[in-house]
Write an enzyme that holds these catalytic residues in place. Structure first.
Site, short mmCIF file in Angstrom:
data_model
loop_
_atom_site.label_atom_id
_atom_site.label_comp_id
_atom_site.label_asym_id
_atom_site.label_seq_id
_atom_site.Cartn_x
_atom_site.Cartn_y
_atom_site.Cartn_z
N ASP A 1 -29.68 15.94 66.42
CA ASP A 1 -29.21 14.56 66.42
C ASP A 1 -30.39 13.59 66.48
O ASP A 1 -31.19 13.64 67.43
CB ASP A 1 -28.30 14.35 67.65
CG ASP A 1 -27.37 13.17 67.50
OD1 ASP A 1 -27.64 12.31 66.64
OD2 ASP A 1 -26.37 13.10 68.22
N ASP A 2 -30.52 12.76 65.46
CA ASP A 2 -31.57 11.72 65.42
C ASP A 2 -32.98 12.28 65.32
O ASP A 2 -33.94 11.63 65.77
CB ASP A 2 -31.49 10.81 66.65
CG ASP A 2 -30.26 9.92 66.66
OD1 ASP A 2 -29.40 10.10 65.79
OD2 ASP A 2 -30.15 9.07 67.56
N CYS B 1 -24.30 9.17 62.87
CA CYS B 1 -23.70 10.44 63.32
C CYS B 1 -22.40 10.82 62.63
O CYS B 1 -22.32 11.85 61.95
CB CYS B 1 -23.46 10.37 64.83
SG CYS B 1 -24.95 10.01 65.79
N LYS C 1 -21.98 18.67 70.24
CA LYS C 1 -21.43 17.33 69.98
C LYS C 1 -20.44 17.34 68.82
O LYS C 1 -20.74 17.82 67.74
CB LYS C 1 -22.60 16.38 69.70
CG LYS C 1 -22.19 14.98 69.28
CD LYS C 1 -23.42 14.10 69.09
CE LYS C 1 -23.08 12.77 68.45
NZ LYS C 1 -24.25 11.88 68.33
N HIS D 1 -17.98 14.23 67.90
CA HIS D 1 -18.08 12.86 67.38
C HIS D 1 -17.29 12.65 66.08
O HIS D 1 -17.73 11.90 65.19
CB HIS D 1 -19.55 12.47 67.18
CG HIS D 1 -19.74 10.97 67.27
ND1 HIS D 1 -20.93 10.35 66.97
CD2 HIS D 1 -18.89 9.97 67.62
CE1 HIS D 1 -20.82 9.06 67.13
NE2 HIS D 1 -19.58 8.79 67.53
N HIS E 1 -31.00 12.79 70.58
CA HIS E 1 -30.39 11.47 70.74
C HIS E 1 -30.71 10.93 72.14
O HIS E 1 -30.92 11.69 73.08
CB HIS E 1 -28.87 11.63 70.58
CG HIS E 1 -28.12 10.35 70.36
ND1 HIS E 1 -27.94 9.41 71.35
CD2 HIS E 1 -27.47 9.88 69.26
CE1 HIS E 1 -27.22 8.40 70.87
NE2 HIS E 1 -26.93 8.66 69.60
N ASP F 1 -29.00 15.24 61.55
CA ASP F 1 -27.82 14.49 61.07
C ASP F 1 -28.19 13.15 60.48
O ASP F 1 -27.43 12.59 59.68
CB ASP F 1 -26.79 14.33 62.19
CG ASP F 1 -27.26 13.39 63.31
OD1 ASP F 1 -28.48 13.18 63.44
OD2 ASP F 1 -26.40 12.88 64.06
N ASN F 2 -29.33 12.60 60.86
CA ASN F 2 -29.79 11.33 60.29
C ASN F 2 -31.23 11.11 60.70
O ASN F 2 -31.82 11.90 61.45
CB ASN F 2 -28.91 10.16 60.74
CG ASN F 2 -28.63 10.09 62.21
OD1 ASN F 2 -27.49 10.30 62.65
ND2 ASN F 2 -29.65 9.82 63.02
N LYS G 1 -32.99 5.18 61.50
CA LYS G 1 -31.57 5.51 61.68
C LYS G 1 -30.70 4.26 61.47
O LYS G 1 -31.05 3.16 61.89
CB LYS G 1 -31.36 6.03 63.10
CG LYS G 1 -29.91 6.22 63.49
CD LYS G 1 -29.76 6.63 64.94
CE LYS G 1 -28.29 6.74 65.32
NZ LYS G 1 -28.09 7.17 66.72
#
Length: 573
Positions: A54-55, A92, A146, A148, A239, A297-298, A315
């Site tokens: 994540d991130d 996300c 996660k 989401h 994240h 994811d990004n 992001k």
């Protein structure tokens, strides 16, 4: 004769090399073919392990930046296939929805923003997900981490969307130790779940460690010779909040910027987690017939320690820094290993690729936006993907922008709408693509202003169209919109084509019944099964209040200082 034969061979090789179409997109960097005589014919479909971070930014892995210590990830990537022209979504929920459905956001109704904890919204229930297809193919499917993708009703939960088991957090961001999650002041609740129940009493253990422990437990109890396994490890890291055990920060003590130091430590913990998972794959007999995929994811948020350098943006933006993903594939089943792929790939491609590996009937993947890219990854063949719709968000418009790039463009597409598309070498952005600076790695405690100013985006605010040749200009420094109006017009026409296939946006107002105080102190489904689904009326424009809000100078001043304080604290922690 030997000399003539050698000369002939050299001539043939040279002709083949020079005759390749280097202008064409989706080229693979290395064209040396490995020995294809060794064929892997597994007795059953391969075990699939998908690890999503994540991130994590483009510059936040060791093989892109030696300052980040990721020996396990570097080794796995070096022995497999590095994906260096691989794209995800800028935030996300969109990336996760496209991974699990194989469809663009415009085809799921999730074009706008993320799914917030209090929104009565989730992944459309009428869509067959990736794990559901794998279940049909006989897989045991497990998810850890996660989610989401919405949870307002039980039908939205991971265990109702194709996973036999689930352990993790349903919202977008939680504390790494307490598993508390907030959606505004006073709107906080516990968010750690085992299946469809709240996993009370599990706080205190760092989430990356806790999730890794669960994955190893599943691997140890499953029989790999009896049934293929799909493991989706969706890590919360890296994240915010920036939290890490002190022992992992020590190797980065030389970094002057505290946020960067903590962030780097969190990446190293991810590396350790992957090492432990791959060790378990070998120990329990999965490895020889497994495919491991690693992806972010990004893009990263530079002001909270991440780095997308030298890419533009961050992001939440459609610049390369927001959507160019870190990714690789590691597997004994790869035909051609130890190489770098420059083939154009997108996160929607995993759905048809993985169900293809599972032996699912290809007709069941018709209508998806993704492609089966296993021959591209495994054998180095050309990618079937020629373009990517990054997104069309009709709710995101910015007033005061000029509509169109020339008179012709105005008749093709409303360029005040936020959208982005990649076709071949070209990338077009319209509306407001987001924060467009180039942010160098913040390794110093106090960022030098003169250096910062050199990398500031100083383009006028009235601009609404950008065009870049991404193959030749991956850092998006030379806008070609004025020089190539013909390309602009063609790409605007592609946006118009995709927009005709879009479904209504799903972005409902917050529901006060979601408040954890009303649900035992935890984030849980709050809508009963007998309640009807919200009606999506297809209105693309945000409703505007006719009443003008009274100007509040004090409110603006407070908001300014809050934002200023946030930026200062992100650098100092």
């Amino acid at each position: 004769m030997h000399a003539v034969t050698s000369l002939s061979m050299v001539s043939l090789l040279s002709f083949g090399y020079l005759s390749m179409d280097w202008i064409k997109p989706n080229q693979v960097e290395e064209h040396i073919q490995n020995d294809a005589s060794i064929k892997f014919e597994p007795k059953q479909p391969p075990h699939i392990i998908f690890i999503l971070t994540d991130d994590q930014g483009f510059n936040d892995i060791g093989y892109h930046n030696p300052d980040i210590l990721t020996p396990t990830l570097d080794k796995l990537a070096a022995e497999g296939v590095k994906l260096e022209n691989y794209y995800v979504q800028p935030i996300c929920t969109p990336s996760r929805s496209q991974l699990i459905t194989g469809r663009y956001q415009i085809h799921t109704g999730l074009q706008h923003s993320i799914i917030r904890p209090r929104q009565p919204n989730c992944l459309p229930l009428d869509m067959t997900t990736l794990p559901q297809r794998l279940q049909e193919a006989g897989y045991a499917t497990h998810m850890v981490g996660k989610w989401h993708l919405g949870f307002y009703r039980k039908e939205c939960l991971p265990t109702r969307r194709g996973f036999h088991s689930y352990f993790g957090s349903l919202t977008g961001s939680v504390d790494y130790y307490t598993y508390g999650s907030c959606d505004g002041p006073g709107l906080c609740g516990y968010d750690l779940h085992e299946g469809e129940t709240v996993a009370w009493g599990r706080g205190g253990k760092y989430s990356t460690h806790l999730y890794t422990q669960r994955v190893r437990k599943i691997l140890s109890t499953h029989d790999p010779s009896h049934q293929p396994l799909f493991m989706f490890l969706s890590l919360q890291a890296v994240h915010t909040p920036l939290q890490s055990p002190k022992a992992y920060i020590y190797p980065y003590r030389g970094m002057g910027n505290v946020a960067r130091r903590k962030y780097a430590a969190m990446v190293s913990i991810v590396d350790e987690a992957v090492r432990n998972v791959t060790y378990a794959l070998r120990k329990y007999g999965y490895y020889r017939n497994s495919v491991l995929i690693f992806s972010t994811d990004n893009g990263a948020q530079p002001f909270t320690g991440g780095s997308n350098w030298p890419l533009r943006g961050r992001k939440g933006t459609y610049w390369e820094g927001g959507v160019r993903g870190v990714g690789f594939v590691h597997s004994p089943l790869l035909r051609h290993k130890r190489r770098v792929s420059k083939a154009l790939l997108h996160i929607t491609d995993w759905y048809p690729t993985l169900v293809g590996l599972a032996g699912v009937n290809v007709s069941l993947t018709e209508g998806l936006d993704g492609y089966n890219v296993w021959p591209t990854i495994s054998e180095g063949k050309e990618s079937p993907r020629l373009e990517i719709l990054h997104n069309i968000d009709p709710l995101h418009r910015r007033s005061g922008l000029a509509s169109g790039s020339g008179q012709e463009a105005q008749h093709v597409w409303d360029t005040t709408v936020q959208s982005a598309i990649r076709v071949g070498d070209w990338k077009l952005l319209t509306g407001d693509p987001g924060h467009g600076d180039w942010v160098p790695p913040q390794v110093l405690a106090n960022f030098p202003g003169s250096w910062w100013n050199l990398e500031r985006n100083i383009e006028g605010t009235g601009k609404s169209v950008w065009l870049f040749n991404i193959t030749g200009d991956p850092y998006e420094r030379s806008d070609m919109a004025v020089q190539r109006p013909d390309v602009v017009k063609k790409l605007l026409a592609r946006l118009a084509y995709y927009n005709r296939t879009a479904v209504p946006v799903r972005f409902p107002n917050d529901d006060p019944r979601a408040n954890p105080d009303r649900n035992g102190g935890a984030w849980v489904p709050w809508v009963g099964g007998d309640e009807d689904e919200p009606k999506w009326n297809g209105v693309y424009k945000k409703g505007r209040n006719k009443k003008k809000k009274k100007k509040c100078k004090l409110c603006k001043l407070i908001s300014f200082f809050k934002k200023l304080n946030t930026r200062i604290m992100s650098n100092r922690i």
